[in-house]
Design a protein around this motif. Structure first.
Motif, short mmCIF file in Angstrom:
data_model
loop_
_atom_site.label_atom_id
_atom_site.label_comp_id
_atom_site.label_asym_id
_atom_site.label_seq_id
_atom_site.Cartn_x
_atom_site.Cartn_y
_atom_site.Cartn_z
N LYS A 56 0.82 -1.21 0.00
CA LYS A 56 0.00 0.00 0.00
C LYS A 56 0.86 1.27 0.00
N THR A 57 2.03 1.16 0.58
CA THR A 57 2.90 2.34 0.69
C THR A 57 4.07 2.29 -0.29
N LYS A 59 6.49 2.86 -3.27
CA LYS A 59 6.75 3.99 -4.15
C LYS A 59 7.22 3.46 -5.50
#
Length: 300
Positions: A56-57, A59
């Motif tokens: 979800k996080t 990059k």
């Protein structure tokens, strides 16, 4: 100094040192074994990445994704060539040649990035070259057939691909280790699927399957988890030293369990190779690529 992380990294390297022993007892060829390894790595580390919420996080960077995929090609070839070398020669000899990778990183930096090759770099390269000749046996260089069947070519190719893996991963900064490994092992599955001979899995014993599962679950999933969980808290120099637990364990197992007995010249070759590598690691010069730029790519 993070003692807990040092212990985790030491354990992961010690376990990985037995991968050659497991691969030789798996009963299946190198390509199929790497295919299984890629599947387990994708499921295990991809699952951890998902369960911890890392996806979800994440990059995402288009350039880094393509770079990671290219790095994955070299990583998978590195595994295939290393396991092929295990089929043809002693684990100790194969793993010694395989660990020439930092020297190849030095050479790649000089050739591709026009980094200045120092006197110490040239000296280390020459020492390792002499060591590789001694460890394989000069008699294997008398004919092309002897040279090819010695396994030296496979071991050397694995070292080159390992170096290319490290080299192409040097500038990966945004992707997490889990995302990086997930993409690379997906590449491995796609690459190897068309070439896999699934009939090699027929007639395997329970022992064979235990070694196959061990290579996938223990040497890929569990070892990678310990590795990624520890390296972020350790300095590069500590990691550089502890990764040598891998070849030490491999050589000890080959000697104690598989009864490998190196000749005097082979012993001298092993000493020269690891001496040259240590000299490269502990005497880095300005403008010369260090052997370990991105710690995520150390494990083979």
């Amino acid at each position: 100094m993070n003692v807990s992380s040092m212990i985790k990294l030491t354990i992961s390297m010690a376990i990985f040192g037995s991968v050659g022993f497991f691969s030789t007892n798996s009963g299946i060829p190198a390509l199929e074994l790497v295919f299984v390894r890629c599947i387990f790595a994708t499921l295990f580390l991809g699952g951890l990445w998902y369960l911890t919420g890392g996806h979800k996080t994440e990059k995402w960077n288009k350039k880094e994704v393509w770079q990671t995929l290219l790095c994955g090609v070299f990583l998978v070839l590195n595994w295939v060539f290393l396991f092929k070398a295990f089929e043809e020669m002693s684990i100790s000899i194969a793993i010694s040649i395989y660990n020439l990778a930092p020297i190849f990183v030095l050479i790649l930096g000089t050739v591709l990035l026009r980094e200045k090759m120092t006197v110490s770099g040239v000296l280390a390269t020459v020492i390792c070259f002499i060591g590789s000749i001694l460890i394989v046996g000069i008699e294997n260089f008398h004919s092309i057939d002897q040279f090819i069947t010695s396994g030296f070519v496979w071991a050397l190719l694995s070292a080159v691909c390992y170096a290319l893996t490290m080299f192409t991963s040097k500038t990966l900064n945004n992707l997490s280790p889990y995302a990086t490994t997930f993409l690379q092992t997906i590449v491995g599955i796609i690459m190897l699927l068309p070439f896999c001979q699934f009939d090699v899995f027929n007639g395997l014993t329970t022992t064979n399957w235990l070694y196959i599962l061990g290579t996938g679950i223990i040497h890929t999933g569990f070892v990678y988890y310990l590795f990624f969980d520890s390296i972020r808290n350790l300095s590069t120099i500590i990691v550089s030293v502890l990764v040598f637990v891998d070849p030490v364990v491999a050589i000890l197992l080959d000697t104690l369990i598989l009864s490998f007995r190196p000749t005097l010249f082979q012993s001298l070759g092993i000493i020269l190779i690891f001496g040259g590598i240590l000299f490269t690691i502990f005497k880095p010069k300005k403008g010369v690529a260090l052997p370990i730029e991105n710690k995520e790519e150390i494990v083979s």
